[in-house]
Design an enzyme around this catalytic site. Structure first.
Site, PDB file in Angstrom:
ATOM      1  N   CYS A  70      -0.915   6.115   6.768  1.00  0.00           N
ATOM      2  CA  CYS A  70      -2.197   6.571   7.310  1.00  0.00           C
ATOM      3  C   CYS A  70      -2.161   6.590   8.841  1.00  0.00           C
ATOM      4  O   CYS A  70      -1.203   6.144   9.467  1.00  0.00           O
ATOM      5  CB  CYS A  70      -3.311   5.652   6.821  1.00  0.00           C
ATOM      6  SG  CYS A  70      -3.203   3.973   7.475  1.00  0.00           S
TER       7      CYS A  70
ATOM      8  N   ASP B 248       2.853   2.323   2.658  1.00  0.00           N
ATOM      9  CA  ASP B 248       3.269   2.754   3.993  1.00  0.00           C
ATOM     10  C   ASP B 248       4.695   2.263   4.251  1.00  0.00           C
ATOM     11  O   ASP B 248       5.075   1.174   3.823  1.00  0.00           O
ATOM     12  CB  ASP B 248       2.350   2.177   5.070  1.00  0.00           C
ATOM     13  CG  ASP B 248       0.942   2.726   5.011  1.00  0.00           C
ATOM     14  OD1 ASP B 248       0.708   3.680   4.240  1.00  0.00           O
ATOM     15  OD2 ASP B 248       0.074   2.205   5.725  1.00  0.00           O
TER      16      ASP B 248
ATOM     17  N   CYS C 182       0.817  -1.212   0.000  1.00  0.00           N
ATOM     18  CA  CYS C 182       0.000   0.000   0.000  1.00  0.00           C
ATOM     19  C   CYS C 182       0.849   1.261   0.000  1.00  0.00           C
ATOM     20  O   CYS C 182       0.349   2.350  -0.226  1.00  0.00           O
ATOM     21  CB  CYS C 182      -0.957   0.018   1.185  1.00  0.00           C
ATOM     22  SG  CYS C 182      -0.134   0.252   2.763  1.00  0.00           S
TER      23      CYS C 182
ATOM     24  N   CYS D 213      -1.481  -2.584   8.612  1.00  0.00           N
ATOM     25  CA  CYS D 213      -0.719  -1.579   9.354  1.00  0.00           C
ATOM     26  C   CYS D 213      -0.016  -2.201  10.554  1.00  0.00           C
ATOM     27  O   CYS D 213       1.114  -1.822  10.886  1.00  0.00           O
ATOM     28  CB  CYS D 213      -1.641  -0.446   9.805  1.00  0.00           C
ATOM     29  SG  CYS D 213      -2.377   0.465   8.433  1.00  0.00           S
TER      30      CYS D 213
END
Length: 104
Positions: free
Chosen positions: A52, A29, A27, A95
């Site tokens: 995020c 990150d 993604c 995450c």
């Protein structure tokens, strides 16, 4: 928006050695982690996370979980531990994986 010099200084000082390990999922990150050791114990942790809110929250939770542990104990902390502590929604579980992978 222009940031003040204090904001920039604090942001850039979070990680003193930019050559440390970086990880990131597909993604986009990215997390960098730096450990300050006292013998075998993790005394302090610094990180930079680009991503995020869930990625940053996972990073801060992981940092709190690391302090006072050995590296071997830290490797036992799994992404599900971070996700459960934060009550992450399923769409944001990657995450917590980001944080776990940073200690490998």
């Amino acid at each position: 928006m222009a940031y003040s010099q204090q904001v920039l200084d604090r942001f850039h000082s979070v990680l003193e050695d930019p050559t440390k390990h970086s990880v990131g999922p597909s993604c986009g990150d990215v997390m960098r982690l730096q450990l300050k050791m006292d013998g075998d114990l993790i005394e302090d942790v610094k990180f930079k996370t680009y991503g995020c809110g869930s990625a940053i929250a996972s990073s801060t939770m992981f940092v709190d979980m690391l302090k006072g542990k050995t590296v071997e104990e830290a490797k036992l902390i799994k992404d599900k531990d971070i996700a459960e502590a934060l009550e992450l929604p399923p769409i944001k579980l990657h995450c917590s994986v980001l944080a776990e992978e940073s200690i490998c």
